[in-house]
Design a protein around this motif. Sequence first.
Motif, PDB file in Angstrom:
ATOM      1  N   ASN A  91       1.009  -1.138  -0.154  1.00 23.31           N
ATOM      2  CA  ASN A  91       0.040   0.222  -0.028  1.00 23.31           C
ATOM      3  C   ASN A  91       0.902   1.169   0.111  1.00 23.31           C
ATOM      4  OD1 ASN A  91      -2.479   1.677   0.569  1.00 23.31           O
ATOM      5  ND2 ASN A  91      -1.035   1.891   2.611  1.00 23.31           N
ATOM      6  N   ALA A  92       2.134   1.223   0.501  1.00 27.13           N
ATOM      7  CA  ALA A  92       2.965   2.378   0.606  1.00 27.13           C
ATOM      8  C   ALA A  92       2.904   3.114  -0.816  1.00 27.13           C
ATOM      9  CB  ALA A  92       4.290   2.179   1.127  1.00 27.13           C
ATOM     10  N   GLY A  93       3.032   4.320  -0.784  1.00 30.89           N
ATOM     11  CA  GLY A  93       2.872   5.197  -2.214  1.00 30.89           C
ATOM     12  C   GLY A  93       3.070   6.634  -1.748  1.00 30.89           C
ATOM     13  N   GLY A  94       2.465   7.377  -2.792  1.00 27.67           N
ATOM     14  CA  GLY A  94       2.136   8.755  -2.691  1.00 27.67           C
ATOM     15  C   GLY A  94       2.972   9.725  -3.529  1.00 27.67           C
ATOM     16  N   ASP A 110      13.731  14.055  -7.355  1.00 34.39           N
ATOM     17  CA  ASP A 110      12.301  14.024  -7.285  1.00 34.39           C
ATOM     18  C   ASP A 110      11.651  12.690  -8.185  1.00 34.39           C
ATOM     19  OD1 ASP A 110      12.469  16.158  -5.720  1.00 34.39           O
ATOM     20  OD2 ASP A 110      11.762  17.655  -7.368  1.00 34.39           O
ATOM     21  N   TRP A 111      12.080  12.656  -9.171  1.00 32.76           N
ATOM     22  CA  TRP A 111      11.566  11.316  -9.943  1.00 32.76           C
ATOM     23  C   TRP A 111      11.723  10.146  -9.559  1.00 32.76           C
ATOM     24  CZ3 TRP A 111       8.687  10.469 -14.391  1.00 32.76           C
ATOM     25  CH2 TRP A 111       8.971   9.262 -15.089  1.00 32.76           C
ATOM     26  N   ARG A 112      12.949   9.937  -8.925  1.00 27.41           N
ATOM     27  CA  ARG A 112      13.317   8.711  -8.113  1.00 27.41           C
ATOM     28  C   ARG A 112      12.874   8.401  -6.865  1.00 27.41           C
ATOM     29  NH1 ARG A 112      17.673   5.850 -10.671  1.00 27.41           N
ATOM     30  NH2 ARG A 112      18.816   6.695 -12.201  1.00 27.41           N
ATOM     31  N   ALA A 113      12.610   9.470  -6.144  1.00 24.30           N
ATOM     32  CA  ALA A 113      11.732   9.488  -4.671  1.00 24.30           C
ATOM     33  C   ALA A 113      10.237   8.765  -4.968  1.00 24.30           C
ATOM     34  CB  ALA A 113      11.726  10.727  -4.316  1.00 24.30           C
ATOM     35  N   ILE A 114       9.645   9.397  -5.951  1.00 21.52           N
ATOM     36  CA  ILE A 114       8.583   8.794  -6.208  1.00 21.52           C
ATOM     37  C   ILE A 114       8.397   7.103  -6.720  1.00 21.52           C
ATOM     38  CG2 ILE A 114       6.381   9.090  -7.559  1.00 21.52           C
ATOM     39  CD1 ILE A 114       6.475  11.965  -7.108  1.00 21.52           C
ATOM     40  N   PHE A 115       9.264   6.864  -7.673  1.00 25.88           N
ATOM     41  CA  PHE A 115       9.334   5.676  -8.004  1.00 25.88           C
ATOM     42  C   PHE A 115       9.799   4.693  -6.801  1.00 25.88           C
ATOM     43  CE2 PHE A 115       8.839   6.557 -12.298  1.00 25.88           C
ATOM     44  CZ  PHE A 115       8.513   5.473 -13.071  1.00 25.88           C
ATOM     45  N   ASP A 116      10.655   5.309  -6.132  1.00 30.93           N
ATOM     46  CA  ASP A 116      10.984   4.427  -4.826  1.00 30.93           C
ATOM     47  C   ASP A 116      10.110   3.885  -3.969  1.00 30.93           C
ATOM     48  OD1 ASP A 116      13.936   4.412  -5.709  1.00 30.93           O
ATOM     49  OD2 ASP A 116      14.390   5.688  -4.181  1.00 30.93           O
ATOM     50  N   VAL A 117       9.024   4.490  -3.708  1.00 24.32           N
ATOM     51  CA  VAL A 117       8.200   4.297  -2.701  1.00 24.32           C
ATOM     52  C   VAL A 117       6.893   3.701  -3.392  1.00 24.32           C
ATOM     53  CG1 VAL A 117       6.796   6.604  -2.728  1.00 24.32           C
ATOM     54  CG2 VAL A 117       6.720   5.036  -0.605  1.00 24.32           C
ATOM     55  N   ASN A 118       6.555   4.026  -4.677  1.00 18.13           N
ATOM     56  CA  ASN A 118       5.277   3.518  -5.463  1.00 18.13           C
ATOM     57  C   ASN A 118       5.716   2.254  -6.222  1.00 18.13           C
ATOM     58  OD1 ASN A 118       3.156   5.575  -5.059  1.00 18.13           O
ATOM     59  ND2 ASN A 118       4.687   6.813  -5.370  1.00 18.13           N
ATOM     60  N   LEU A 119       6.738   1.885  -6.566  1.00 21.46           N
ATOM     61  CA  LEU A 119       7.276   0.777  -7.475  1.00 21.46           C
ATOM     62  C   LEU A 119       8.356   0.017  -6.893  1.00 21.46           C
ATOM     63  CD1 LEU A 119       6.646  -0.775 -10.015  1.00 21.46           C
ATOM     64  CD2 LEU A 119       7.791   0.860 -11.316  1.00 21.46           C
ATOM     65  N   TYR A 160       4.489   9.968 -10.811  1.00 19.40           N
ATOM     66  CA  TYR A 160       3.531   9.166  -9.876  1.00 19.40           C
ATOM     67  C   TYR A 160       2.412   8.445 -10.965  1.00 19.40           C
ATOM     68  CZ  TYR A 160      -0.513   8.268  -6.825  1.00 19.40           C
ATOM     69  OH  TYR A 160      -1.569   7.532  -6.009  1.00 19.40           O
ATOM     70  N   ALA A 161       2.153   9.178 -12.049  1.00 21.63           N
ATOM     71  CA  ALA A 161       1.196   8.254 -13.219  1.00 21.63           C
ATOM     72  C   ALA A 161       2.066   7.084 -13.455  1.00 21.63           C
ATOM     73  CB  ALA A 161       0.888   9.215 -13.965  1.00 21.63           C
ATOM     74  N   SER A 162       3.674   7.458 -13.844  1.00 24.54           N
ATOM     75  CA  SER A 162       4.187   6.480 -14.427  1.00 24.54           C
ATOM     76  C   SER A 162       4.561   5.392 -13.625  1.00 24.54           C
ATOM     77  CB  SER A 162       5.674   6.934 -14.902  1.00 24.54           C
ATOM     78  OG  SER A 162       5.309   8.138 -15.964  1.00 24.54           O
ATOM     79  N   ALA A 163       4.764   5.483 -12.443  1.00 25.63           N
ATOM     80  CA  ALA A 163       5.156   4.577 -11.149  1.00 25.63           C
ATOM     81  C   ALA A 163       4.029   3.665 -10.963  1.00 25.63           C
ATOM     82  CB  ALA A 163       5.615   5.294  -9.873  1.00 25.63           C
ATOM     83  N   LYS A 164       2.491   4.194 -11.075  1.00 24.56           N
ATOM     84  CA  LYS A 164       1.577   3.410 -10.490  1.00 24.56           C
ATOM     85  C   LYS A 164       1.187   2.488 -11.623  1.00 24.56           C
ATOM     86  CE  LYS A 164       0.541   4.662  -6.390  1.00 24.56           C
ATOM     87  NZ  LYS A 164       0.718   3.510  -5.376  1.00 24.56           N
ATOM     88  N   ALA A 165       1.532   3.169 -13.153  1.00 25.41           N
ATOM     89  CA  ALA A 165       1.221   2.221 -14.263  1.00 25.41           C
ATOM     90  C   ALA A 165       2.237   0.938 -14.240  1.00 25.41           C
ATOM     91  CB  ALA A 165       1.465   3.171 -15.536  1.00 25.41           C
ATOM     92  N   GLY A 166       3.601   1.443 -13.717  1.00 21.52           N
ATOM     93  CA  GLY A 166       4.494   0.384 -13.543  1.00 21.52           C
ATOM     94  C   GLY A 166       4.119  -0.767 -12.630  1.00 21.52           C
ATOM     95  N   GLN A 167       3.339  -0.234 -11.587  1.00 19.02           N
ATOM     96  CA  GLN A 167       3.067  -1.383 -10.486  1.00 19.02           C
ATOM     97  C   GLN A 167       1.919  -2.009 -11.080  1.00 19.02           C
ATOM     98  OE1 GLN A 167       0.025  -0.823  -7.201  1.00 19.02           O
ATOM     99  NE2 GLN A 167       1.724  -0.252  -6.051  1.00 19.02           N
ATOM    100  N   ILE A 168       1.039  -1.547 -11.817  1.00 18.42           N
ATOM    101  CA  ILE A 168      -0.096  -2.648 -12.538  1.00 18.42           C
ATOM    102  C   ILE A 168       0.690  -3.450 -13.447  1.00 18.42           C
ATOM    103  CG2 ILE A 168      -1.717  -2.476 -14.112  1.00 18.42           C
ATOM    104  CD1 ILE A 168      -2.751   0.264 -13.090  1.00 18.42           C
ATOM    105  N   GLY A 169       1.767  -2.922 -14.146  1.00 22.61           N
ATOM    106  CA  GLY A 169       2.752  -4.013 -14.843  1.00 22.61           C
ATOM    107  C   GLY A 169       3.396  -5.188 -14.307  1.00 22.61           C
TER     108      GLY A 169
END
Length: 255
Positions: A91-94, A110-119, A160-169
């Motif tokens: 569930n962690a993300g944001g 900034d890009w990596r920080a969002i990918f780190d937690v979401n994906l 954020y949009a990219s990391a969440k799409a990656g998580q779905i993949g």
Amino acid sequence: MNIGFDGKTVVVTGAAHGFGRSIAMAFASRGAHVHVLDINAAGLDETVKLCGHDKATGYHLDIANREAVHQTIARIEKGAPEGAVDILINNAGGVRGQVGRPIEEVSEDDWRAIFDVNLTGAFYMAQAVAPGMKRRRSGRIVNISSGAGLGVSLTGIQAYASAKAGQIGLTRQLAHELGAWNITVNNVAPGFVRSNPTTERQWEAMGPEGQQRLLDNIALKRLGAPSDIAAMVMFFASDHAGWISGQVISVDGGK
């Protein structure tokens, strides 16, 4: 449909507030022992208190730290009745305090920080629990993405949009990789829910007109609650979903 998790060992990341807290409480109320993880120590303590100290154990953890993730899962497995995690909820993300900016203004950090937690963190967590689940030939992994991963982000944050799409993949890929061991991997994509300080700020920033536009675009004409997300997680984690894997369900009031 009665759903129970008596004796199950459950891990929930991002459990200090919002969806994670609601999910942890739902598992605890259904008989599981919930191991709750977050970098927010104060919020984590409150979640443990709300779940019940006999039902929950808290771990202060940055899921972007691979070594720390594997060490924490090893500790949890050591005390688990079956020596493995039964259910993992990623569930962690944001958005890590970021706001939407033009692409040319987004830094590498900034890009990596969002990918780190979401994906990346979701990958590390799944990687850590998979061996134990394989040994038992049983397991449930549920990832919490976002409507942003299926379309565009209301925040305008590209990462954020990219990391969440990656998580779905990642969900679909792991479902095929782990299915032979009776491990299911599914994904819940929430719509906009006022569940934490970040979403409260987003809601206020919309103003009355923006808030009404958001509601008008929802079939049910109202916002949901963290408990709505938790309800879908309970189903995916239950025996009722034993032949469902690699799926993404939007819990968004209808779009």
